[in-house]
Design a protein around this motif. Sequence first.
Motif, PDB file in Angstrom:
ATOM      1  N   ARG A  13       0.857  -1.184   0.000  1.00  0.00           N
ATOM      2  CA  ARG A  13       0.000   0.000   0.000  1.00  0.00           C
ATOM      3  C   ARG A  13       0.892   1.232   0.000  1.00  0.00           C
ATOM      4  N   PRO A  14       0.341   2.413  -0.205  1.00  0.00           N
ATOM      5  CA  PRO A  14       1.143   3.633  -0.090  1.00  0.00           C
ATOM      6  C   PRO A  14       1.458   3.942   1.381  1.00  0.00           C
ATOM      7  N   TYR A  15       2.675   4.373   1.654  1.00  0.00           N
ATOM      8  CA  TYR A  15       3.106   4.756   2.993  1.00  0.00           C
ATOM      9  C   TYR A  15       3.620   6.199   2.953  1.00  0.00           C
ATOM     10  N   SER A  16       3.438   6.909   4.041  1.00  0.00           N
ATOM     11  CA  SER A  16       4.209   8.137   4.206  1.00  0.00           C
ATOM     12  C   SER A  16       5.634   7.727   4.554  1.00  0.00           C
ATOM     13  N   SER A  17       6.574   8.621   4.312  1.00  0.00           N
ATOM     14  CA  SER A  17       7.959   8.295   4.685  1.00  0.00           C
ATOM     15  C   SER A  17       8.054   8.068   6.184  1.00  0.00           C
ATOM     16  N   ARG A  18       7.254   8.782   6.959  1.00  0.00           N
ATOM     17  CA  ARG A  18       7.240   8.590   8.414  1.00  0.00           C
ATOM     18  C   ARG A  18       6.871   7.162   8.777  1.00  0.00           C
ATOM     19  N   GLU A  19       5.841   6.630   8.146  1.00  0.00           N
ATOM     20  CA  GLU A  19       5.422   5.261   8.431  1.00  0.00           C
ATOM     21  C   GLU A  19       6.506   4.266   8.060  1.00  0.00           C
ATOM     22  N   PHE A  20       7.147   4.500   6.923  1.00  0.00           N
ATOM     23  CA  PHE A  20       8.184   3.573   6.477  1.00  0.00           C
ATOM     24  C   PHE A  20       9.402   3.626   7.400  1.00  0.00           C
ATOM     25  N   ILE A  21       9.818   4.827   7.783  1.00  0.00           N
ATOM     26  CA  ILE A  21      10.999   4.964   8.645  1.00  0.00           C
ATOM     27  C   ILE A  21      10.741   4.340  10.009  1.00  0.00           C
ATOM     28  N   PRO A  45       8.366  11.450  14.995  1.00  0.00           N
ATOM     29  CA  PRO A  45       8.241  11.161  13.566  1.00  0.00           C
ATOM     30  C   PRO A  45       9.403  11.731  12.768  1.00  0.00           C
ATOM     31  N   ILE A  46       9.855  10.968  11.783  1.00  0.00           N
ATOM     32  CA  ILE A  46      10.882  11.422  10.845  1.00  0.00           C
ATOM     33  C   ILE A  46      10.269  11.440   9.454  1.00  0.00           C
ATOM     34  N   PHE A  47      10.347  12.580   8.793  1.00  0.00           N
ATOM     35  CA  PHE A  47       9.832  12.731   7.440  1.00  0.00           C
ATOM     36  C   PHE A  47      10.998  12.944   6.478  1.00  0.00           C
ATOM     37  N   CYS A  48      10.973  12.249   5.364  1.00  0.00           N
ATOM     38  CA  CYS A  48      11.922  12.483   4.274  1.00  0.00           C
ATOM     39  C   CYS A  48      11.102  12.769   3.022  1.00  0.00           C
ATOM     40  N   PRO A  49      10.813  14.031   2.720  1.00  0.00           N
ATOM     41  CA  PRO A  49       9.922  14.361   1.609  1.00  0.00           C
ATOM     42  C   PRO A  49      10.420  13.880   0.246  1.00  0.00           C
ATOM     43  N   ALA A  50      11.739  13.722   0.102  1.00  0.00           N
ATOM     44  CA  ALA A  50      12.308  13.177  -1.143  1.00  0.00           C
ATOM     45  C   ALA A  50      12.951  11.829  -0.832  1.00  0.00           C
ATOM     46  N   PHE A  51      12.141  10.911  -0.322  1.00  0.00           N
ATOM     47  CA  PHE A  51      12.651   9.678   0.266  1.00  0.00           C
ATOM     48  C   PHE A  51      13.357   8.775  -0.736  1.00  0.00           C
ATOM     49  N   SER A  52      12.982   8.841  -2.010  1.00  0.00           N
ATOM     50  CA  SER A  52      13.608   7.963  -3.010  1.00  0.00           C
ATOM     51  C   SER A  52      15.017   8.417  -3.382  1.00  0.00           C
ATOM     52  N   ASP A  53      15.396   9.605  -2.941  1.00  0.00           N
ATOM     53  CA  ASP A  53      16.702  10.154  -3.287  1.00  0.00           C
ATOM     54  C   ASP A  53      17.770   9.683  -2.303  1.00  0.00           C
ATOM     55  N   LYS A  61       0.929  12.475   1.485  1.00  0.00           N
ATOM     56  CA  LYS A  61       0.611  12.035   2.847  1.00  0.00           C
ATOM     57  C   LYS A  61       1.638  12.563   3.839  1.00  0.00           C
ATOM     58  N   ASP A  62       2.903  12.613   3.423  1.00  0.00           N
ATOM     59  CA  ASP A  62       3.937  13.233   4.256  1.00  0.00           C
ATOM     60  C   ASP A  62       3.528  14.655   4.636  1.00  0.00           C
ATOM     61  N   PHE A  63       3.192  15.425   3.626  1.00  0.00           N
ATOM     62  CA  PHE A  63       2.848  16.838   3.814  1.00  0.00           C
ATOM     63  C   PHE A  63       1.606  16.972   4.697  1.00  0.00           C
ATOM     64  N   PHE A  83       9.650  22.323   3.148  1.00  0.00           N
ATOM     65  CA  PHE A  83       8.582  21.420   3.568  1.00  0.00           C
ATOM     66  C   PHE A  83       8.069  21.808   4.950  1.00  0.00           C
ATOM     67  N   ALA A  84       9.004  22.046   5.888  1.00  0.00           N
ATOM     68  CA  ALA A  84       8.609  22.384   7.261  1.00  0.00           C
ATOM     69  C   ALA A  84       7.990  23.771   7.346  1.00  0.00           C
ATOM     70  N   GLN A  85       8.488  24.715   6.554  1.00  0.00           N
ATOM     71  CA  GLN A  85       7.927  26.062   6.584  1.00  0.00           C
ATOM     72  C   GLN A  85       6.528  26.098   5.970  1.00  0.00           C
ATOM     73  N   ASP A  86       6.304  25.286   4.941  1.00  0.00           N
ATOM     74  CA  ASP A  86       5.048  25.346   4.188  1.00  0.00           C
ATOM     75  C   ASP A  86       3.839  24.834   4.961  1.00  0.00           C
ATOM     76  N   ILE A  87       4.058  24.137   6.069  1.00  0.00           N
ATOM     77  CA  ILE A  87       2.899  23.581   6.783  1.00  0.00           C
ATOM     78  C   ILE A  87       2.014  24.680   7.374  1.00  0.00           C
TER      79      ILE A  87
END
Length: 358
Positions: A157-165, A197-205, A231-233, A259-263
């Motif tokens: 299923r789709p995961y946020s990077s937070r869920e995967f980490i 929680p840890i977010f990596c908005p460009a997780f594939s990089d 979902k990360d955002f 990413f953090a500023q835009d919330i």
Amino acid sequence: MTTKKELLSAQIQHIDIKQHNVVSLVDAMASMAFTSRDTARAASIYDMMLRDTECGVILCLAGSMVSSGMQKLFVDLIRNNMVDAIVSTGANIVDQDFFEALGYRHYIASDAYKYGEHDGMLREMKIDRIYDTFIDEDELRVCDDVMAQITDSLETRPYSSREFIREMGAYLVKNGRTPAQGNNDSVILAAYEKGVPIFCPAFSDCSAGFGFVAHQHARQGKPMVSIDTAKDFYELTKLKLENPTTGLLMVGGGVPKNFAQDIVVAAEILLGDDAEVSMHKYAIQITVADSRDGALSGSTLKEASSWGKVDTLYEQMVYSEATLALPLIAGYAYHKNAYAERTSKAWNEVLDRAAVAV
């Protein structure tokens, strides 16, 4: 000819801010000028941020911070409730922190190697270079393989990077990669245990991307694991809605910073045009980037205020290389016991409860 074993012999040592009380030094810097005074003011703002127990502290990481010897510093911030969420590049979290959690290390490259004259030879030896730091490419490939194993083990299923980490943290516990089991601590493990929680908005990089590529290639035409960056955002925005008072401690710039500023803006969109969402009350950015070329890494916090993202009362730009400035800023707040009244916000649990409610 120098051998691979000789080149990979001097390990990077992670600085321990607990062992160095820098309070008097930083206080003295407050009466100096230039970057010294800026650093001292940033340290006082971080101290203030932590003493504001209503404040949710978001640490943003760009650049090669873990490989440079900062891993223990970040672990100490997490374990002492000095950070409530992390937004990072994938390299810091996967290629560097998770890599070391698996038992591997980064190594010191001498001056003879850090300017690129011998990179062809390093390629033949399967040694990767980050300026003055070496990584064993063969060990990094193991990290790639473990990422593929974790991906293959998950529900498709789709995961946020937070869920995967968080699943990466569970892997470390399950496979005996904890300090209690004789291994070094890590950012992922500390965050997993503290509910940060840890977010990596460009997780594939990063190495995660290689794991996803291998997984999705093997499962063509079948259900697969994927990363949902929207979902990360959304998850990080929900934290802003849950905890209106927020502060940013930003190392570098790029995607984690924006990413953090835009919330703040995202929260306003969710609540409607008439809603008043508090800008980030506190903000510190450590960078060597220049604002004149329009690049995000060098855009000032005052500029962010024009977008309605950062308040300007308690903000400070520090134009310094992060391995110099951050140990002073973090060490100052640690030895001033600024975190004494803080408790864990356990934001992972907050997001999990919200998901169940939906």
